[in-house]
Design a protein around this motif. Structure first.
Motif, PDB file in Angstrom:
ATOM      1  N   VAL A   1     -12.980   1.246   8.240  1.00  0.00           N
ATOM      2  CA  VAL A   1     -13.690   0.884   7.003  1.00  0.00           C
ATOM      3  C   VAL A   1     -14.822  -0.093   7.340  1.00  0.00           C
ATOM      4  O   VAL A   1     -15.857  -0.096   6.701  1.00  0.00           O
TER       5      VAL A   1
ATOM      6  N   THR B   1      -2.833   2.604   6.413  1.00  0.00           N
ATOM      7  CA  THR B   1      -2.493   3.928   5.879  1.00  0.00           C
ATOM      8  C   THR B   1      -3.598   4.961   6.131  1.00  0.00           C
ATOM      9  O   THR B   1      -3.435   6.124   5.794  1.00  0.00           O
TER      10      THR B   1
ATOM     11  N   TYR C   1      -7.584   0.482   7.534  1.00  0.00           N
ATOM     12  CA  TYR C   1      -6.345   0.258   6.770  1.00  0.00           C
ATOM     13  C   TYR C   1      -5.186   0.927   7.500  1.00  0.00           C
ATOM     14  O   TYR C   1      -5.368   2.009   8.078  1.00  0.00           O
TER      15      TYR C   1
ATOM     16  N   ASP D   1       0.831  -1.217   0.000  1.00  0.00           N
ATOM     17  CA  ASP D   1       0.000   0.000   0.000  1.00  0.00           C
ATOM     18  C   ASP D   1       0.859   1.258   0.000  1.00  0.00           C
ATOM     19  O   ASP D   1       0.518   2.250  -0.610  1.00  0.00           O
TER      20      ASP D   1
ATOM     21  N   SER E   1     -21.315   0.970  -3.424  1.00  0.00           N
ATOM     22  CA  SER E   1     -19.883   1.073  -3.661  1.00  0.00           C
ATOM     23  C   SER E   1     -19.201   1.765  -2.469  1.00  0.00           C
ATOM     24  O   SER E   1     -19.752   2.709  -1.912  1.00  0.00           O
ATOM     25  N   GLY E   2     -18.036   1.262  -2.076  1.00  0.00           N
ATOM     26  CA  GLY E   2     -17.288   1.849  -0.955  1.00  0.00           C
ATOM     27  C   GLY E   2     -17.763   1.365   0.403  1.00  0.00           C
ATOM     28  O   GLY E   2     -17.348   1.888   1.436  1.00  0.00           O
ATOM     29  N   SER E   3     -18.628   0.342   0.427  1.00  0.00           N
ATOM     30  CA  SER E   3     -19.166  -0.147   1.706  1.00  0.00           C
ATOM     31  C   SER E   3     -18.200  -1.071   2.440  1.00  0.00           C
ATOM     32  O   SER E   3     -18.436  -1.410   3.594  1.00  0.00           O
ATOM     33  N   GLY E   4     -17.186  -1.543   1.758  1.00  0.00           N
ATOM     34  CA  GLY E   4     -16.213  -2.423   2.422  1.00  0.00           C
ATOM     35  C   GLY E   4     -16.305  -3.868   1.981  1.00  0.00           C
ATOM     36  O   GLY E   4     -15.756  -4.753   2.644  1.00  0.00           O
ATOM     37  N   LYS E   5     -16.941  -4.148   0.840  1.00  0.00           N
ATOM     38  CA  LYS E   5     -17.103  -5.544   0.384  1.00  0.00           C
ATOM     39  C   LYS E   5     -15.741  -6.150   0.015  1.00  0.00           C
ATOM     40  O   LYS E   5     -15.389  -7.239   0.469  1.00  0.00           O
ATOM     41  N   THR E   6     -14.969  -5.419  -0.809  1.00  0.00           N
ATOM     42  CA  THR E   6     -13.647  -5.936  -1.213  1.00  0.00           C
ATOM     43  C   THR E   6     -12.742  -6.052   0.015  1.00  0.00           C
ATOM     44  O   THR E   6     -11.949  -6.987   0.137  1.00  0.00           O
ATOM     45  N   THR E   7     -12.893  -5.102   0.927  1.00  0.00           N
ATOM     46  CA  THR E   7     -12.087  -5.149   2.158  1.00  0.00           C
ATOM     47  C   THR E   7     -12.401  -6.428   2.932  1.00  0.00           C
ATOM     48  O   THR E   7     -11.496  -7.090   3.453  1.00  0.00           O
TER      49      THR E   7
HETATM   50  P1  ADP Z   1     -16.421  -1.824  -1.945  1.00  0.00           P
HETATM   51  O1  ADP Z   1     -15.754  -3.091  -2.371  1.00  0.00           O
HETATM   52  O2  ADP Z   1     -17.652  -2.042  -1.141  1.00  0.00           O
HETATM   53  O3  ADP Z   1     -16.654  -0.884  -3.083  1.00  0.00           O
HETATM   54  P2  ADP Z   1     -13.893  -1.295  -0.638  1.00  0.00           P
HETATM   55  O4  ADP Z   1     -13.710  -2.385   0.338  1.00  0.00           O
HETATM   56  O5  ADP Z   1     -13.140  -1.392  -1.906  1.00  0.00           O
HETATM   57  O6  ADP Z   1     -15.435  -1.062  -0.927  1.00  0.00           O
HETATM   58  O7  ADP Z   1     -13.487   0.087   0.055  1.00  0.00           O
HETATM   59  C1  ADP Z   1     -14.034   0.477   1.296  1.00  0.00           C
HETATM   60  C2  ADP Z   1     -13.301   1.745   1.755  1.00  0.00           C
HETATM   61  O8  ADP Z   1     -11.958   1.431   2.031  1.00  0.00           O
HETATM   62  C3  ADP Z   1     -13.300   2.844   0.713  1.00  0.00           C
HETATM   63  O9  ADP Z   1     -13.534   4.062   1.379  1.00  0.00           O
HETATM   64  C4  ADP Z   1     -11.887   2.816   0.154  1.00  0.00           C
HETATM   65  O10 ADP Z   1     -11.474   4.095  -0.217  1.00  0.00           O
HETATM   66  C5  ADP Z   1     -11.086   2.324   1.356  1.00  0.00           C
HETATM   67  N1  ADP Z   1      -9.899   1.570   0.937  1.00  0.00           N
HETATM   68  C6  ADP Z   1      -9.870   0.511   0.097  1.00  0.00           C
HETATM   69  N2  ADP Z   1      -8.603   0.035  -0.039  1.00  0.00           N
HETATM   70  C7  ADP Z   1      -7.819   0.819   0.740  1.00  0.00           C
HETATM   71  C8  ADP Z   1      -6.422   0.847   1.049  1.00  0.00           C
HETATM   72  N3  ADP Z   1      -5.564  -0.053   0.524  1.00  0.00           N
HETATM   73  N4  ADP Z   1      -5.956   1.800   1.878  1.00  0.00           N
HETATM   74  C9  ADP Z   1      -6.799   2.698   2.428  1.00  0.00           C
HETATM   75  N5  ADP Z   1      -8.133   2.730   2.205  1.00  0.00           N
HETATM   76  C10 ADP Z   1      -8.648   1.812   1.369  1.00  0.00           C
END
Ligand code: ADP
Length: 592
Positions: A363, A358, A356, A119, A383-389
């Motif tokens: 999140v 950084t 995160y 990151d 979008s931006g809810s934290g699914k990928t996280t």
């Molecule tokens: P979704 O998949 O639901 O669209 P994400 O999990 O991608 O959402 O992102 C959730 C939040 O985490 C967003 O606000 C995004 O900006 C933040 N985010 C994602 N990856 C990182 C990262 N590597 N470092 C800091 N913030 C992150």
């Protein structure tokens, strides 16, 4: 922050500031110290023998050309020559092996570095760490541990030899040595600063160019060629400025220093030697030996100070490597004491919170849900809810700051990381295909022999047979030449075929069809829903096809749980889900 805490953080900062990154890297990389010591020993022996050459040669001036004397001089020269050759070969090996060791360490650390390192660091600058920085370290190491001591021994041997010739002549060194020491310090500092600037600029340029080169078609799409042309020229201009400082200014000072010190020491030596000769305090052969020694001593001091300034320069360049070597690493190999027996069962998130490294803002906050084993679960939310996280936490790319994730009741953080990740296949929208043949792409990460028959069966499952038949060499067609001409759908089908071949227990699909046209998206969603029956499947998607057919749906909103259950139940109980469905006209398919 308490006083004690701030004092200790100040101490840590002070410690960090004092650390010499070059030595830090030396400590953490497994260099071939045996070879370096061998190069050092050979070099030192060569130095001692070389130091006897001026005396032996000067003695010829007394007019005694007896065979034994000539043979003695010839022997000394021959041994010096042979040792010089051996020393050169050993040094080359020591330097090459050191570079190799540095590259291995950098690569190993990069592969196993934690996500926080990825990151915080630009991917393109990592490339020059393996190519340029590692080589610089190899050279620096040999300079510091072989060249400097070897020349120091030569210097000392010459001084000792000169002492035996005439201690009176030696007094001139008290003028020369302080001058060289002064140069050491002044130049060393400057060169270290310029070296660090050079590394940073080189890294920035590599990063900038690598990103633009990867996205040249995008530049064309936006018609920004002129602007990018200017930016690229400006970036190379910065590097030029640093190179000028480095090569011209630093190089010029070194050249001037070398010339001045050689001329000054020669003049001083002649004046002082002639004075003593006239006064009858030294013999002519001693004076001649002295002249030769003083030249060797001066050259040696110049070389030591030049090598030293380069070592300081290498220290500047080692900063980036040190940053990598002190970054966090994931557990791997024998260090990973986690259980390799990964249980089956439901995946459960229990009160997960996460920020995160950084970013300070959380999140995810207190998220809990279950992904039933052997069923299809859809993870939805704006979008931006934290699914990928959440997926990254499931994959253990990051660890939750609070709560835990379990599989069959076992906390996944107690499992062997490799065993856990092998249980999962993760398919993203823009998954990459490494260059190589189609067969390589399909079998990447599949740890078993795969027959052509099985490959063709899987290819048929993902509807790729006509495409593979159209390739000139079928499965053995090199994709590097075809990568550009693969459509998004073809690439996604290859990635899904690879996931089928991996035969994992858990499959995670993150927006697997969002970049595809509706027809291809429908076909691929059919493949996903039919090809992984009996497996635990988690799909993050906005696509109706998936959500409609999922056995279970988990809804997150702004990092918090919004609901979980069937489509019907959620339509009644979860406004966030209802909004999502209504906004995307899901009614058509659900008939709601
Ligand atoms: P979704 O998949 O639901 O669209 P994400 O999990 O991608 O959402 O992102 C959730 C939040 O985490 C967003 O606000 C995004 O900006 C933040 N985010 C994602 N990856 C990182 C990262 N590597 N470092 C800091 N913030 C992150």
């Amino acid at each position: 922050m308490s006083k004690a805490k701030s004092a200790s953080s100040n101490q840590t900062k002070a410690k960090k500031k004092k650390r010499n990154d070059f030595f830090f890297v030396c400590k953490h990389v497994k260099f071939s110290w045996g070879l370096i010591i061998l190069a050092l020993v050979v070099g030192c022996v060569q130095s001692v023998i070389t130091s006897t050459v001026p005396d032996a040669t000067a003695n010829l001036f007394d007019g005694d050309f007896s065979t034994s004397k000539l043979w003695g001089v010839a022997q000394t020269l021959l041994i010096t020559l042979i040792l010089g050759l051996i020393s050169y070969i050993v040094r080359v090996f020591a330097e090459s092996k050191s570079t190799l060791a540095a590259r291995k360490s950098v690569w190993e650390r990069m592969i196993h570095a934690g996500m926080d390192y990825y990151d915080a660091n630009d991917p393109a600058s990592r490339l020059s760490m393996i190519t340029v920085d590692a080589q610089t370290m190899g050279a620096g190491l040999v300079q510091l541990f072989v060249s400097i001591p070897t020349y120091a021994v030569l210097l000392l041997s010459c001084v000792i030899q000169l002492l035996t010739v005439s201690p009176r002549l030696l007094t001139i060194l008290w003028i020369l040595i302080p001058l060289h020491i002064l140069y050491f310090f002044v130049m060393g500092r400057w060169q270290q600063k310029v070296g660090a600037q050079y590394t940073c600029s080189m890294g920035d340029l590599t990063g900038y160019l690598a990103e633009r080169i990867r996205n040249l078609p995008m530049i064309k799409n936006f018609a920004t060629e002129e602007k990018e042309d200017e930016n690229g020229i400006r970036a190379t201009g910065w590097l030029y400025q640093v190179m000028i400082t480095y090569n011209v200014k630093v190089g010029a000072v070194i050249a001037v220093y070398q010339t001045l010190s050689t001329v000054a020491s020669t003049v001083l030596a002649v004046l002082w030697g002639c004075h003593l000769l006239k006064a009858g305090e030294v013999a002519l052969t001693d004076f001649l030996a002295f002249s030769m020694y003083i030249t060797t001593i001066n050259v040696t001091m110049v070389v030591i100070s030049t090598v030293w300034t380069f070592v300081k320069d290498f220290s500047g360049r080692a900063t980036r490597l040190a940053g990598l070597l002190e970054s966090s690493v994931e557990p791997h190999g024998k260090q990973d004491k986690g259980s390799t027996q990964v249980p089956d069962g439901d995946l459960t998130a229990e009160g997960i919170s996460f920020s995160y490294p950084t970013a300070s803002a959380p999140v995810l906050s207190n998220v809990s849900f279950t992904i039933p084993q052997g069923k299809v679960t859809a993870l939805v939310g704006p979008s931006g809810s934290g699914k990928t996280t959440l997926i990254k936490l499931l994959e253990r790319l990051y660890a939750p700051t609070e709560g835990k994730i379990t599989v069959g009741g076992t906390d996944i953080s107690t499992l062997n990381l490799e065993a856990w990740r092998k249980k999962i296949s993760y398919v993203v929208q823009d998954a990459g295909v490494f260059s190589g043949t189609l067969r390589d792409a399909l079998c990447y990460s599949v740890d078993r022999p795969v027959s052509d028959e099985e490959l063709h069966r899987v290819i048929a499952e993902v509807d790729l047979t006509p495409f593979v038949q159209s390739l000139p060499k079928g499965l053995d067609t090199v994709l590097a030449n075809w990568g550009g001409s693969l459509s998004g759908g073809q690439r996604q089908r290859i990635v899904i075929a690879r996931a089928i071949l991996r035969d994992s227990d858990i499959y995670i699909f993150d927006e697997p069809t969002s970049a595809l046209d509706p027809e291809t998206a429908n076909a691929i969603s059919r493949v996903i829903l039919q090809g992984f029956q009996g497996k635990t499947v988690l799909i993050v998607s906005h696509e109706l096809n998936f959500i409609a057919q999922a056995d279970h749906i988990v809804v997150v909103n702004l990092g918090e749980m919004a609901g979980a259950g069937s489509h019907k139940a959620l339509m009644q109980s979860c406004p966030v889900y209802r909004n999502l469905v209504e906004e995307q006209s899901y009614q058509e398919v659900f008939g709601a």
